[in-house]
Scaffold this active site. Structure first.
Site, PDB file in Angstrom:
ATOM      1  N   CYS A  31      26.846 -18.742 -13.600  1.00 30.85           N
ATOM      2  CA  CYS A  31      26.015 -19.532 -12.702  1.00 30.85           C
ATOM      3  C   CYS A  31      24.626 -18.915 -12.636  1.00 30.85           C
ATOM      4  O   CYS A  31      24.395 -17.806 -13.126  1.00 30.85           O
ATOM      5  CB  CYS A  31      26.647 -19.647 -11.330  1.00 30.85           C
ATOM      6  SG  CYS A  31      27.533 -18.182 -10.823  1.00 30.85           S
ATOM      7  N   TYR A 171      39.996 -23.734 -15.978  1.00 29.20           N
ATOM      8  CA  TYR A 171      39.560 -22.447 -15.407  1.00 29.20           C
ATOM      9  C   TYR A 171      40.608 -21.878 -14.469  1.00 29.20           C
ATOM     10  O   TYR A 171      40.939 -22.476 -13.445  1.00 29.20           O
ATOM     11  CB  TYR A 171      38.249 -22.705 -14.665  1.00 29.20           C
ATOM     12  CG  TYR A 171      37.630 -21.540 -13.933  1.00 29.20           C
ATOM     13  CD1 TYR A 171      37.369 -20.333 -14.570  1.00 29.20           C
ATOM     14  CD2 TYR A 171      37.240 -21.669 -12.603  1.00 29.20           C
ATOM     15  CE1 TYR A 171      36.751 -19.282 -13.898  1.00 29.20           C
ATOM     16  CE2 TYR A 171      36.617 -20.632 -11.925  1.00 29.20           C
ATOM     17  CZ  TYR A 171      36.376 -19.439 -12.572  1.00 29.20           C
ATOM     18  OH  TYR A 171      35.760 -18.412 -11.905  1.00 29.20           O
ATOM     19  N   HIS A 174      39.152 -15.271 -11.827  1.00 30.64           N
ATOM     20  CA  HIS A 174      38.367 -14.832 -10.671  1.00 30.64           C
ATOM     21  C   HIS A 174      38.982 -15.164  -9.321  1.00 30.64           C
ATOM     22  O   HIS A 174      38.321 -14.984  -8.300  1.00 30.64           O
ATOM     23  CB  HIS A 174      36.945 -15.449 -10.711  1.00 30.64           C
ATOM     24  CG  HIS A 174      36.148 -15.028 -11.902  1.00 30.64           C
ATOM     25  ND1 HIS A 174      35.644 -15.923 -12.811  1.00 30.64           N
ATOM     26  CD2 HIS A 174      35.780 -13.807 -12.341  1.00 30.64           C
ATOM     27  CE1 HIS A 174      35.000 -15.262 -13.757  1.00 30.64           C
ATOM     28  NE2 HIS A 174      35.074 -13.977 -13.503  1.00 30.64           N
ATOM     29  N   ASP A 267      35.134  -8.222 -12.717  1.00 30.47           N
ATOM     30  CA  ASP A 267      34.746  -8.796 -14.008  1.00 30.47           C
ATOM     31  C   ASP A 267      33.298  -8.421 -14.359  1.00 30.47           C
ATOM     32  O   ASP A 267      33.031  -7.966 -15.470  1.00 30.47           O
ATOM     33  CB  ASP A 267      34.911 -10.325 -13.933  1.00 30.47           C
ATOM     34  CG  ASP A 267      34.629 -11.012 -15.250  1.00 30.47           C
ATOM     35  OD1 ASP A 267      34.798 -10.371 -16.306  1.00 30.47           O
ATOM     36  OD2 ASP A 267      34.259 -12.201 -15.218  1.00 30.47           O
TER      37      ASP A 267
HETATM   38  C1  LIG Z   1      25.126 -14.243 -12.844  1.00 35.77           C
HETATM   39  C2  LIG Z   1      26.567 -14.434 -13.229  1.00 35.77           C
HETATM   40  C3  LIG Z   1      27.203 -15.609 -12.908  1.00 35.77           C
HETATM   41  C4  LIG Z   1      28.529 -15.828 -13.273  1.00 35.77           C
HETATM   42  N1  LIG Z   1      29.111 -17.038 -13.036  1.00 35.77           N
HETATM   43  C5  LIG Z   1      30.321 -17.314 -13.560  1.00 35.77           C
HETATM   44  C6  LIG Z   1      30.854 -18.629 -13.518  1.00 35.77           C
HETATM   45  O1  LIG Z   1      30.229 -19.570 -13.024  1.00 35.77           O
HETATM   46  N2  LIG Z   1      32.084 -18.828 -14.054  1.00 35.77           N
HETATM   47  C7  LIG Z   1      32.789 -17.827 -14.644  1.00 35.77           C
HETATM   48  O2  LIG Z   1      33.896 -18.063 -15.143  1.00 35.77           O
HETATM   49  N3  LIG Z   1      32.299 -16.580 -14.723  1.00 35.77           N
HETATM   50  C8  LIG Z   1      31.078 -16.305 -14.213  1.00 35.77           C
HETATM   51  N4  LIG Z   1      30.550 -15.047 -14.347  1.00 35.77           N
HETATM   52  C9  LIG Z   1      31.328 -13.987 -15.021  1.00 35.77           C
HETATM   53  C10 LIG Z   1      30.938 -13.902 -16.488  1.00 35.77           C
HETATM   54  O3  LIG Z   1      31.309 -15.058 -17.179  1.00 35.77           O
HETATM   55  C11 LIG Z   1      31.576 -12.705 -17.211  1.00 35.77           C
HETATM   56  O4  LIG Z   1      32.950 -12.872 -17.294  1.00 35.77           O
HETATM   57  C12 LIG Z   1      31.278 -11.361 -16.573  1.00 35.77           C
HETATM   58  O5  LIG Z   1      29.930 -11.270 -16.140  1.00 35.77           O
HETATM   59  C13 LIG Z   1      31.540 -10.213 -17.551  1.00 35.77           C
HETATM   60  O6  LIG Z   1      30.820 -10.434 -18.722  1.00 35.77           O
HETATM   61  P1  LIG Z   1      29.439  -9.671 -19.069  1.00 35.77           P
HETATM   62  O7  LIG Z   1      29.749  -8.212 -18.971  1.00 35.77           O
HETATM   63  O8  LIG Z   1      29.111 -10.117 -20.437  1.00 35.77           O
HETATM   64  O9  LIG Z   1      28.453 -10.072 -18.040  1.00 35.77           O
HETATM   65  C14 LIG Z   1      29.239 -14.812 -13.959  1.00 35.77           C
HETATM   66  C15 LIG Z   1      28.586 -13.621 -14.259  1.00 35.77           C
HETATM   67  C16 LIG Z   1      27.274 -13.418 -13.914  1.00 35.77           C
HETATM   68  C17 LIG Z   1      26.604 -12.124 -14.271  1.00 35.77           C
END
Ligand SMILES: Cc1cc2nc3c(=O)[nH]c(=O)nc-3n(C[C@H](O)[C@H](O)[C@H](O)COP(=O)(O)O)c2cc1C
Ligand code: SF4
Length: 684
Positions: A31, A171, A174, A267
Site C-alpha cells: 500500500c 489473500y 498478515h 513481515d
Molecule cells: C509500505 C508497505 C505497504 C505494504 N502493504 C501491503 C499490502 O497492501 N498487502 C500485502 O500483502 N503486503 C503489504 N506489505 C508487505 C510487503 O508485501 C512485504 O511482504 C514485506 O514488506 C516484506 O517484503 P520486503 O522486505 O521486500 O519489503 C507492505 C509493505 C510495505 C513496506
C-alpha cells in the site's frame, strides 16, 4: 556495462499458470497512501516500477466490498464496476513496459471497522473488531454470508480481469483477511464444516482459489499470498506445523505461492531487528511441497543474495516491496551491469508511515517515491541544466549530499564543503547506534554517485565562515548545516525549558554519539518520541549503565507505531533491563535527583539520577545563515545570487525530509513557478 553472467539466472522467464513473467523480479503488494483516493498518482508510481524492470507489479490490498471498508486508511478499492476504470489506468501503464500486473483482492473481515460504509464487520465467529480498538464487534458469518462473500470475491476477480489484471491474488496473510481469519484457531471457533480441523478451516481458502480459477483462470494466473508462520508459537500458524500442512494440502491448486510471515510488523521488519533474507528459515520448505512457482520476501537488495535464493531452491521469484520502493530501477540496474548504482533500502519503514498517516508514500532513500505524478519526478532521470550555475553547498549530511548529487547530475558545477572529516552528517553518526548500521546506505549511495561526477568537488574538514563564503565566489549558496539536540528540555510536551536542564553533566544524543557517556544511574528523558530516545537508552544499557527511560507518552518511542517497530522496541528495551516510566513529565533536575510528574494527576515524585540524557528536540545550526543574512549587501557585491537553507538547518525533521529537501532544491531552484501543487480532485 555488460551484465555479470552470475546474475543471468535472475533474468530467466518463469511460467505462472497461463502466463509468463519475463524475469524473476516480483514487486509484491504494497500500500502507498494513494490507492483509490489518488489513482493517477498510484498508476504512475506503478508504471515507473514496470519501467524499472520488474516482471510483475502488484497493487496493494484492494477492498472488494463495502463490508471490507478500511477507511480512513487508503487502500485499493474494487467495490463495484465504477472502480474498474481507475484500476485500468494502472494496468495500462504497467503493460506499456511489458510487465504483468497483479491485484490483491481483500476482504478484511473483522479487521475492517467499516467507518465509512457503516456495514457490520464480518468474521468466522462473533468477536471484537481488531481495528484500532474500535468499539464494535464483528458478527459470525452464516452459511449464506459465506456464499455471498464467495460471490463478491468472484465478481471482484471478473472485474479485475476486465480492468486488465493478469494475476489475481487470493489473500490469506498478515492476519488481515477473512480467509486467514478462518484459518486461525484463535479467531475461528466454528463447529460446522468451516471450523475445527485444518481441512475445515482451510475450506474457505480452497473454495476461493477454486472460484477464482473457475472465473478467470483461463486468462489470468491465480496467486495465493499465505503467511506460513505467525511467529506467535503454538497460539498461531507455524511453519513447522499448520503452515506447512496448509501449503501441502493446497499445493497444486493455485498457479503461484507468495509466502511470508505474519503479522505485518514481522513481515516488514526493519533493519534494526532483522537482516536481509530473514524470512528464509520459515519459507524454505514451500518449494519442497509444491511444483508451483514460489515468491518470497526479505528486504532483498543484494543480487548475490537473490541468486543464492534461486540456486539453493528456496524461491523462484525475488519478491520485494521496500527494495522496489527505494529503487524502482533495481532489476534494470542489475540487468545492465550497474548493480553498484542500486539505491539500497535502509529498512527504516518510513514508507509504512504513509499508510498509517493516510498520506502518499515517502521513502528515505528515494525522494521521488510518491512524487512521480504530482511533481513528475523520475527516480533516475533529472532535467539537464537550463543554464550554467556554480554552487557552494555547505554541509554533507543527507540534504547536502542529495542536493550535490542531483545538481551534479544536472550538469552544474558543485563545491560540497563539510566541516568534519567524515561525510554523511547525522546519518553517519546515527548509523553507529545499535541496529542502525544499514542507515549509512543513505550516505554511501550518494557518495558512490558523486564520485562518478567530474563536476562535483568535495572538501572535507573545511568549516566555513560567512567571510569565506563571500570570498568563495560561487553564484548560489546552499546551507545544509544540520541541527543539534537541545540541552534545555524543550520538546513536544515541554515547550519551555525544564528547570535544572542545561547544567553541567546533562547530556544529549549528540554527546552519546560522540562517545561521551554518563556515569551512574541515568535517566533518558524522551520527549521526542521517534527512535532516538529508545536507541540511546539501549546504547547506554549496553555500556553497562542502569537506565531509566522516562517519557510523557503512553509508550516508548511512540511514533514508531507508524514504522511497525514500537512493540519490538519496547520489548527489546524491557529484555535489556531498561526501566520504563511512561506518562511521566520531567519537572526539574537538581544534579542528583530528577523530579517527575504524572501527566494525569500532576503528582510529583523524586528519582535519584546521576545524569540525564535529554532527547527532546533539536535546534538548527543556523549561525552561518544568520551571519550571511546580516551581510545582504556584501552578498550582492560578491556576485551571490541566492542563499538558501535546506533540511535540518531550516527546520529539523526526518532523514527522509532532509533528502527530499536536497532533491527538491536541486530540481526546482531554477523553475520555482512551474511547479504548482498538482492535485486529484473528485469530478463533479
Ligand atoms: C509500505 C508497505 C505497504 C505494504 N502493504 C501491503 C499490502 O497492501 N498487502 C500485502 O500483502 N503486503 C503489504 N506489505 C508487505 C510487503 O508485501 C512485504 O511482504 C514485506 O514488506 C516484506 O517484503 P520486503 O522486505 O521486500 O519489503 C507492505 C509493505 C510495505 C513496506
Ligand atoms: S522508506 Fe526506508 S524502509 Fe521504506 S523503502 Fe525507503 S529506505 Fe526502505
Amino acid at each position: 556495462m555488460p551484465r555479470d553472467p552470475r546474475f543471468d539466472i535472475l533474468f530467466e522467464p518463469v511460467k505462472i499458470g497461463p502466463l509468463t513473467a519475463k524475469n524473476r523480479f516480483f514487486q509484491v503488494p504494497h500500500c502507498n497512501g494513494m490507492g483509490h483516493a489518488k489513482p493517477r498518482a498510484h498508476a504512475e508510481m506503478r508504471r515507473v516500477k514496470a519501467e524499472g524492470g520488474w516482471a510483475v507489479v502488484s497493487t496493494e490490498e484492494v477492498e472488494i466490498h463495502p463490508s471490507s471498508d478500511l477507511s480512513p486508511y487508503i487502500e485499493g478499492r474494487l467495490w463495484d464496476d465504477s472502480d474498474v476504470p481507475f484500476l485500468a489506468m494502472m494496468t495500462e501503464a504497467v503493460h506499456r513496459h511489458g510487465a504483468l500486473v497483479a491485484i490483491e483482492l481483500v476482504h478484511a473481515g473483522m479487521n475492517a471497522a467499516n467507518l465509512y460504509s457503516r456495514e457490520v464487520s464480518l468474521a468466522p465467529s462473533a468477536i471484537a473488531t481488531s481495528a484500532n480498538f474500535a468499539p464494535a464487534q464483528a458478527r459470525a458469518m452464516s452459511k449464506s454470508d459465506i456464499r455471498a462473500f464467495r460471490t463478491w470475491h468472484r465478481q471482484a476477480a471478473l472485474r479485475a480481469r476486465r480492468a486488465g489484471f493478469d494475476i489475481v491474488y487470493v489473500y490469506a496473510a498478515h492476519g488481515l483477511s477473512l480467509p486467514m481469519h478462518f484459518l486461525q484457531r484463535r479467531h475461528n471457533h466454528r463447529t460446522d464444516e468451516y471450523g475445527g480441523t485444518l481441512a475445515n478451516r482451510a475450506r474457505l481458502l480452497r473454495e476461493l482459489i477454486e472460484d477464482t480459477k473457475e472465473a478467470v483462470g483461463a486468462d489470468c494466473a491465480v496467486a495465493v499470498r499465505f503467511a506460513v508462520d505467525e511467529l506467535r508459537g503454538g497460539d498461531g500458524i507455524e511453519a513447522s506445523g499448520e503452515g506447512r500442512e496448509l501449503v501441502a494440502m493446497l499445493a497444486e491448486l493455485p498457479d503461484l505461492w507468495d509466502v511470508n510471515v505474519s503479522d505485518w510488523a514481522h513481515d516488514s521488519r526493519t533493519s534494526r531487528f532483522a537482516p536481509e533474507g530473514y524470512q528464509e528459515e520459515f519459507v524454505r520448505f514451500v518449494k519442497t511441497v509444491t511444483t508451483k512457482p514460489v515468491v518470497g520476501v526479505g528486504r532483498f537488495t543484494s543480487p548475490d543474495a537473490m541468486v543464492s535464493q534461486i540456486r539453493r531452491g528456496v524461491l523462484d521469484f525475488i519478491g520485494a516491496a521496500r527494495p522496489s520502493i527505494a529503487d524502482p530501477f533495481l532489476p534494470r540496474k542489475i540487468e545492465s551491469g550497474d548493480e553498484d548504482d542500486i539505491r539500497e533500502c535502509i529498512g527504516c519503514n518510513v514508507c509504512v508511515s504513509g499508510d498509517y498517516t493516510m498520506t502518499p508514500i515517502r521513502c528515505t532513500q528515494n525522494p521521488t517515491m510518491g512524487e512521480e505524478w504530482r511533481k513528475g519526478w523520475h527516480p533516475e532521470k533529472v532535467p539537464p541544466r537550463s543554464g550554467e550555475d556554480d554552487f557552494l553547498i555547505v554541509g554533507a549530511g543527507p540534504a547536502g549530499l542529495e542536493c550535490a548529487r542531483v545538481l551534479g547530475r544536472r550538469g552544474h558545477t558543485v563545491h560540497l564543503v563539510e566541516a568534519q572529516t567524515e561525510l554523511g552528517g547525522r546519518v553517519t553518526r546515527e548509523a553507529r547506534l545499535p541496529g542502525l548500521a544499514a542507515w549509512a546506505r543513505v550516505r554511501d549511495y550518494r557518495l558512490g554517485q558523486l564520485l562518478k561526477l567530474g563536476n562535483v568537488e568535495i572538501l572535507r574538514a573545511s568549516p566555513v565562515t560567512a567571510e569565506q563564503v563571500l570570498e568563495f565566489g560561487a553564484r548560489r549558496v546552499v546551507l545544509a548545516t544540520g541541527a543539534r539536540w537541545r540541552r534545555d528540555g524543550v520538546g513536544r510536551t515541554h515547550t519551555l525549558p525544564v528547570p535544572g536542564f542545561g547544567r553541567e553533566g546533562l547530556l544529549t544524543p549528540d554527546d552519546v554519539m560522540d562517545g561521551r557517556y554518563p556515569a551512574g544511574p541515568t535517566v533518558v528523558f524522551d520527549d521526542d518520541h521517534y527512535y532516538i530516545g529508545g536507541i540511546v537508552a539501549e546504547k547506554l544499557r549496553r555500556e553497562g549503565l542502569e537506565v531509566i527511560l522516562v517519557t510523557p507518552a503512553e509508550r516508548v518511542s511512540a511514533w514508531t507505531v507508524n514504522t511497525l517497530e514500537q512493540h519490538a522496541i519496547q520489548r527489546h528495551l524491557l529484555e535489556l533491563g531498561v526501566r520504563i516510566m511512561t506518562n511521566t513529565h520531567m519537572a526539574a533536575f537538581s544534579g542528583d535527583e530528577a523530579t517527575l510528574e504524572c501527566v494525569y494527576t500532576g503528582r510529583r515524585s523524586g528519582l535519584a539520577a546521576a545524569s540525564i540524557v535529554t532527547v527532546t528536540s533539536r535546534e538548527s545550526n543556523d549561525e552561518l545563515a544568520d551571519a550571511l543574512a546580516a551581510s545582504a549587501q556584501a552578498l550582492g557585491a560578491a556576485g551571490i545570487a541566492s542563499v538558501v537553507s535546506i533540511g535540518d538547518c531550516l527546520a529539523p525533521s526526518t532523514i527522509a525530509a532532509a533528502v527530499y529537501a536536497g532533491h527538491r532544491y536541486a530540481r526546482e531552484f531554477d523553475q520555482p513557478d512551474s511547479v504548482g501543487f498538482r492535485r486529484e480532485l473528485p469530478q463533479i
